[in-house]
Design a protein around this motif. Structure first.
Motif, mmCIF file in Angstrom:
data_model
loop_
_atom_site.group_PDB
_atom_site.id
_atom_site.type_symbol
_atom_site.label_atom_id
_atom_site.label_comp_id
_atom_site.label_asym_id
_atom_site.label_seq_id
_atom_site.Cartn_x
_atom_site.Cartn_y
_atom_site.Cartn_z
ATOM 1 N N TYR A 60 0.837 -1.210 0.000
ATOM 2 C CA TYR A 60 0.000 0.000 0.000
ATOM 3 C C TYR A 60 0.870 1.258 0.000
ATOM 4 N N ASP A 61 1.882 1.271 0.848
ATOM 5 C CA ASP A 61 2.774 2.436 0.928
ATOM 6 C C ASP A 61 3.506 2.656 -0.393
ATOM 7 N N LEU A 62 3.843 1.564 -1.086
ATOM 8 C CA LEU A 62 4.491 1.707 -2.396
ATOM 9 C C LEU A 62 3.563 2.385 -3.393
ATOM 10 N N LEU A 63 2.304 1.943 -3.422
ATOM 11 C CA LEU A 63 1.364 2.442 -4.412
ATOM 12 C C LEU A 63 1.027 3.916 -4.203
ATOM 13 N N VAL A 64 0.921 4.333 -2.952
ATOM 14 C CA VAL A 64 0.547 5.731 -2.683
ATOM 15 C C VAL A 64 1.763 6.633 -2.517
ATOM 16 N N GLY A 65 2.967 6.062 -2.623
ATOM 17 C CA GLY A 65 4.180 6.875 -2.591
ATOM 18 C C GLY A 65 4.692 7.225 -1.217
ATOM 19 N N ILE A 83 10.064 -10.350 0.361
ATOM 20 C CA ILE A 83 8.643 -10.062 0.139
ATOM 21 C C ILE A 83 8.317 -8.614 0.472
ATOM 22 N N VAL A 84 7.431 -8.032 -0.311
ATOM 23 C CA VAL A 84 6.772 -6.781 0.059
ATOM 24 C C VAL A 84 5.414 -7.191 0.612
ATOM 25 N N PRO A 85 5.205 -7.073 1.918
ATOM 26 C CA PRO A 85 3.964 -7.586 2.518
ATOM 27 C C PRO A 85 2.763 -6.711 2.203
ATOM 28 N N ALA A 86 1.590 -7.234 2.492
ATOM 29 C CA ALA A 86 0.344 -6.492 2.295
ATOM 30 C C ALA A 86 -0.351 -6.302 3.629
ATOM 31 N N THR A 87 -1.118 -5.225 3.726
ATOM 32 C CA THR A 87 -1.958 -4.966 4.892
ATOM 33 C C THR A 87 -3.370 -4.644 4.408
ATOM 34 N N GLN A 88 -4.293 -4.531 5.352
ATOM 35 C CA GLN A 88 -5.682 -4.252 4.993
ATOM 36 C C GLN A 88 -5.853 -2.847 4.411
ATOM 37 N N ASP A 89 -4.834 -1.996 4.542
ATOM 38 C CA ASP A 89 -4.896 -0.658 3.940
ATOM 39 C C ASP A 89 -5.130 -0.739 2.435
ATOM 40 N N GLU A 94 -7.806 1.272 -3.991
ATOM 41 C CA GLU A 94 -8.399 1.484 -5.309
ATOM 42 C C GLU A 94 -9.178 2.800 -5.356
ATOM 43 N N ILE A 95 -9.818 3.152 -4.248
ATOM 44 C CA ILE A 95 -10.554 4.426 -4.195
ATOM 45 C C ILE A 95 -9.572 5.593 -4.108
ATOM 46 N N GLU A 96 -8.547 5.462 -3.282
ATOM 47 C CA GLU A 96 -7.557 6.533 -3.122
ATOM 48 C C GLU A 96 -6.806 6.806 -4.419
ATOM 49 N N LEU A 97 -6.484 5.758 -5.158
ATOM 50 C CA LEU A 97 -5.660 5.921 -6.355
ATOM 51 C C LEU A 97 -6.391 6.619 -7.499
ATOM 52 N N ILE A 98 -7.703 6.732 -7.398
ATOM 53 C CA ILE A 98 -8.475 7.398 -8.451
ATOM 54 C C ILE A 98 -7.964 8.818 -8.687
ATOM 55 N N ASP A 99 -7.535 9.499 -7.630
ATOM 56 C CA ASP A 99 -7.098 10.883 -7.740
ATOM 57 C C ASP A 99 -5.616 11.021 -8.097
ATOM 58 N N TYR A 100 -4.907 9.902 -8.244
ATOM 59 C CA TYR A 100 -3.475 9.957 -8.542
ATOM 60 C C TYR A 100 -3.228 9.995 -10.052
ATOM 61 N N GLU A 101 -2.161 10.678 -10.431
ATOM 62 C CA GLU A 101 -1.743 10.645 -11.824
ATOM 63 C C GLU A 101 -1.215 9.259 -12.167
ATOM 64 N N GLU A 102 -1.478 8.831 -13.394
ATOM 65 C CA GLU A 102 -1.010 7.525 -13.869
ATOM 66 C C GLU A 102 -1.300 6.432 -12.834
ATOM 67 N N GLY A 131 -9.837 -5.408 -10.512
ATOM 68 C CA GLY A 131 -9.853 -3.989 -10.196
ATOM 69 C C GLY A 131 -8.508 -3.327 -10.438
ATOM 70 N N LEU A 132 -8.345 -2.155 -9.840
ATOM 71 C CA LEU A 132 -7.170 -1.324 -10.093
ATOM 72 C C LEU A 132 -5.877 -1.958 -9.584
ATOM 73 N N LEU A 133 -5.966 -2.755 -8.516
ATOM 74 C CA LEU A 133 -4.760 -3.419 -8.009
ATOM 75 C C LEU A 133 -4.244 -4.441 -9.019
ATOM 76 N N THR A 134 -5.144 -5.253 -9.556
ATOM 77 C CA THR A 134 -4.747 -6.246 -10.550
ATOM 78 C C THR A 134 -4.271 -5.572 -11.834
ATOM 79 N N ILE A 135 -4.926 -4.481 -12.217
ATOM 80 C CA ILE A 135 -4.482 -3.744 -13.403
ATOM 81 C C ILE A 135 -3.073 -3.206 -13.204
ATOM 82 N N ASN A 136 -2.778 -2.681 -12.010
ATOM 83 C CA ASN A 136 -1.418 -2.228 -11.708
ATOM 84 C C ASN A 136 -0.409 -3.353 -11.867
#
Length: 260
Positions: A60-65, A83-89, A94-102, A131-136
């Motif tokens: 999550y932190d990677l995706l949002v910078g 591994i880069v782990p995942a959290t429930q964040d 997918e909703i947060e990334l809507i406002d991000y460029e690219e 969704g947007l995670l799989t597309i990424n």
């Protein structure tokens, strides 16, 4: 660094089990492997023994910078496997990334800057959705590995996934290829299993890996112990199958950029 997304929008097909054990199998051959957990459930992280307390930084932190790749990576107990782990964040990403460029290229940008001197291959464990995670993940990857459960409904899901791959190629990642389809949860006692496997091979031909992953209780038990089945019980039929799949995947890598 070779980048492979492991994706299927249908849940319960053995996708995360494949990601964990295939990553371990590749590491066992001597490759330096990075596994990116992009599923909000974080099962790949749990299955490799990474506790919630250890996940200070995540995909999550990677995706949002919020951080760079090196800050998010954790070394697992498996030699040569990070591994880069995942959290429930990730659930809200997918909703947060809507406002991000690219927003579709967030992961691609991070992984393209990764040092090839540190890792040879990166596997991306995708969530059970398109969704947007799989597309990424598909935009970041050079190729796609599809775990496919040997059941009738899995064939309908495969058709939808292949359509999505075509759209990703057309709009975002023209070099994306299908590395292969791995048949999972194979039960020789079930006549329908053989029928589904035959239908998939008739339709996709050489795209289907020769190796099939059997239904195996050890594969189900291993995550509860925080370790891959290849370490939990390397002699079980599931572990042996994933080692064969790892070798078969390595043999396909030179042709990975040839579109299916």
């Amino acid at each position: 660094m070779i980048r492979i997304a492991i994706a299927n929008q249908k849940g319960g097909v053995g996708k995360t089990t494949t990601a964990i054990n295939l990553a371990t199998g590749l590491a066992a051959t001597g490759l330096r492997v990075l596994l990116v957990d992009l599923d909000p459930q974080g099962n790949a992280s749990t299955g490799l023994g990474v506790s919630q307390a250890e996940r200070d930084r995540s995909s999550y932190d990677l995706l949002v910078g919020n951080c760079g790749l090196d800050d998010a990576v954790i070394e697992t107990r498996v030699p040569k496997l990070s591994i880069v782990p995942a959290t429930q964040d990730l659930s809200g990403a997918e909703i947060e990334l809507i406002d991000y460029e690219e927003r579709t290229h967030r992961l691609e940008r991070v992984l393209s800057e990764a040092s090839s001197a540190r890792w040879d291959i990166c596997l991306i464990d995708c969530p059970p959705s398109l969704g947007l995670l799989t597309i990424n993940a598909m935009v970041a990857a050079q190729s796609l590995l599809v775990p496919l459960q040997c059941e009738f409904f899995a064939l309908e899901g495969l058709s939808q996934l292949l359509q999505t791959v075509d759209r990703i190629r057309g709009r975002f990642n023209p070099g994306l290829s299908i590395l292969g389809v791995a048949l999972t949860m194979y039960d020789r006692r079930n006549r329908l299993t053989d029928q589904v496997a035959d239908d998939v091979r008739a339709c996709l031909g050489d795209l289907v890996f020769t190796t099939v992953i059997p239904r195996n209780v050890r594969l189900s038990e291993a995550p509860s112990h925080g370790m891959p089945a290849l370490i939990y019980d390397f002699r079980c039929s599931g572990s042996e199958a994933y080692m064969r799949l790892a070798r078969e995947l390595i043999a396909r890598l030179p042709a990975q950029e040839v579109a299916a």
